[in-house]
Design an enzyme around this catalytic site. Structure first.
Site, PDB file in Angstrom:
ATOM      1  N   GLY A  10      -9.584 -35.879  -7.149  1.00 26.22           N
ATOM      2  CA  GLY A  10      -9.155 -34.563  -7.625  1.00 26.22           C
ATOM      3  C   GLY A  10      -8.352 -34.716  -8.894  1.00 26.22           C
ATOM      4  O   GLY A  10      -8.136 -35.833  -9.380  1.00 26.22           O
ATOM      5  N   ARG A  13      -1.895 -33.629  -9.693  1.00 27.37           N
ATOM      6  CA  ARG A  13      -1.105 -32.686  -8.900  1.00 27.37           C
ATOM      7  C   ARG A  13      -1.969 -31.781  -8.023  1.00 27.37           C
ATOM      8  O   ARG A  13      -1.606 -30.660  -7.709  1.00 27.37           O
ATOM      9  CB  ARG A  13      -0.189 -31.821  -9.780  1.00 27.37           C
ATOM     10  N   SER A  14      -3.125 -32.316  -7.584  1.00 23.76           N
ATOM     11  CA  SER A  14      -4.008 -31.532  -6.709  1.00 23.76           C
ATOM     12  C   SER A  14      -3.676 -31.734  -5.236  1.00 23.76           C
ATOM     13  O   SER A  14      -4.253 -31.065  -4.383  1.00 23.76           O
ATOM     14  CB  SER A  14      -5.470 -31.905  -6.966  1.00 23.76           C
ATOM     15  N   GLY A  15      -2.757 -32.658  -4.934  1.00 25.65           N
ATOM     16  CA  GLY A  15      -2.371 -32.916  -3.549  1.00 25.65           C
ATOM     17  C   GLY A  15      -3.046 -34.139  -2.947  1.00 25.65           C
ATOM     18  O   GLY A  15      -2.996 -34.337  -1.734  1.00 25.65           O
ATOM     19  N   SER A  17      -2.394 -37.510  -3.054  1.00 20.56           N
ATOM     20  CA  SER A  17      -1.555 -38.516  -2.390  1.00 20.56           C
ATOM     21  C   SER A  17      -0.968 -37.987  -1.095  1.00 20.56           C
ATOM     22  O   SER A  17      -0.965 -38.696  -0.076  1.00 20.56           O
ATOM     23  CB  SER A  17      -0.438 -38.982  -3.329  1.00 20.56           C
ATOM     24  N   ALA A  35       0.245 -49.954  -3.482  1.00 21.96           N
ATOM     25  CA  ALA A  35       0.503 -49.287  -4.766  1.00 21.96           C
ATOM     26  C   ALA A  35      -0.009 -50.172  -5.900  1.00 21.96           C
ATOM     27  O   ALA A  35       0.313 -51.356  -5.960  1.00 21.96           O
ATOM     28  CB  ALA A  35       1.993 -49.027  -4.938  1.00 21.96           C
ATOM     29  N   HIS A  51       8.657 -41.614  -4.085  1.00 24.20           N
ATOM     30  CA  HIS A  51       7.484 -41.700  -3.209  1.00 24.20           C
ATOM     31  C   HIS A  51       7.762 -42.614  -2.022  1.00 24.20           C
ATOM     32  O   HIS A  51       7.416 -42.278  -0.882  1.00 24.20           O
ATOM     33  CB  HIS A  51       6.268 -42.221  -3.988  1.00 24.20           C
ATOM     34  N   ARG A  54      10.045 -40.873   0.450  1.00 27.09           N
ATOM     35  CA  ARG A  54       9.345 -39.813   1.165  1.00 27.09           C
ATOM     36  C   ARG A  54       8.484 -40.387   2.278  1.00 27.09           C
ATOM     37  O   ARG A  54       8.371 -39.806   3.355  1.00 27.09           O
ATOM     38  CB  ARG A  54       8.471 -39.013   0.185  1.00 27.09           C
ATOM     39  N   GLU A  63       2.924 -53.870  -3.345  1.00 29.31           N
ATOM     40  CA  GLU A  63       2.676 -53.565  -4.755  1.00 29.31           C
ATOM     41  C   GLU A  63       1.745 -54.637  -5.304  1.00 29.31           C
ATOM     42  O   GLU A  63       2.049 -55.824  -5.237  1.00 29.31           O
ATOM     43  CB  GLU A  63       3.990 -53.519  -5.529  1.00 29.31           C
TER      44      GLU A  63
END
Length: 176
Positions: A10, A13-15, A17, A35, A51, A54, A63
């Protein structure tokens, strides 16, 4: 566990993740978050920290900028966030060495690494950006990267059992 590949794509900022994280947690109480980002500056470092906070302690955080296959994730649910940044690491190295025009060579390298990584019996949730949906860039380097990402997204989508397109926070299943 048998191997399964899920691709979530997407725009920015389409959601993607958030959806991928919720999906991973629905499949495992302790998923792996792999990541791929290279930390370029303090703003990005803060974004990564937010992130991680959260997500919480139930996640195993790894990573890895390039060699995904160097990590044994057998039997795990692993969220790879994201393909775009992973490809950027290869592309940036090539562009600084004067080889950015060889998109085919970079693509062959990342396909081989993808194949090595996904040969493991695990559930792989790849997050990627759909950067080719806009207009054609006036910048030649950007056009080459858009080609690279578009072809890699297609490669992953062909192998994926499920593909989800995120539109304004709404998941739209387009395969599987």
């Amino acid at each position: 566990m048998t191997r399964k590949i899920i691709l979530i794509t997407g725009g920015q900022r389409s959601g993607k993740s958030s959806y991928a994280e919720q999906l991973a947690l629905s499949l495992s109480p302790n998923p792996v978050y792999l990541a791929t980002a290279h930390i370029w500056d303090e703003e990005f470092r803060d974004r990564v920290r937010r992130h991680q906070e959260r997500r919480g302690a139930q996640w195993t955080n790894i990573e890895e900028e390039r060699l995904l296959s160097s990590h044994d994730v057998t039997g795990r649910v692993v969220l790879i966030d994201c393909v775009t940044l992973w490809l950027t690491n290869f592309f940036f190295d090539a562009s600084t060495s004067g080889h950015e025009s060889d998109v085919d060579a970079i693509l062959a390298t990342v396909k081989a690494e993808f194949d090595r990584f996904t040969a493991q019996d695990a559930t792989f949730i790849f997050v990627t950006n759909e950067i080719g949906s806009g207009g054609v860039s006036e910048n030649a380097l950007q056009r080459k990267f858009t080609d690279l990402e578009g072809w890699m997204n297609q490669y992953i989508a062909r192998q994926a059992e499920e593909v989800v397109l995120m539109v304004s926070g709404i998941p739209v299943k387009i395969k599987g």
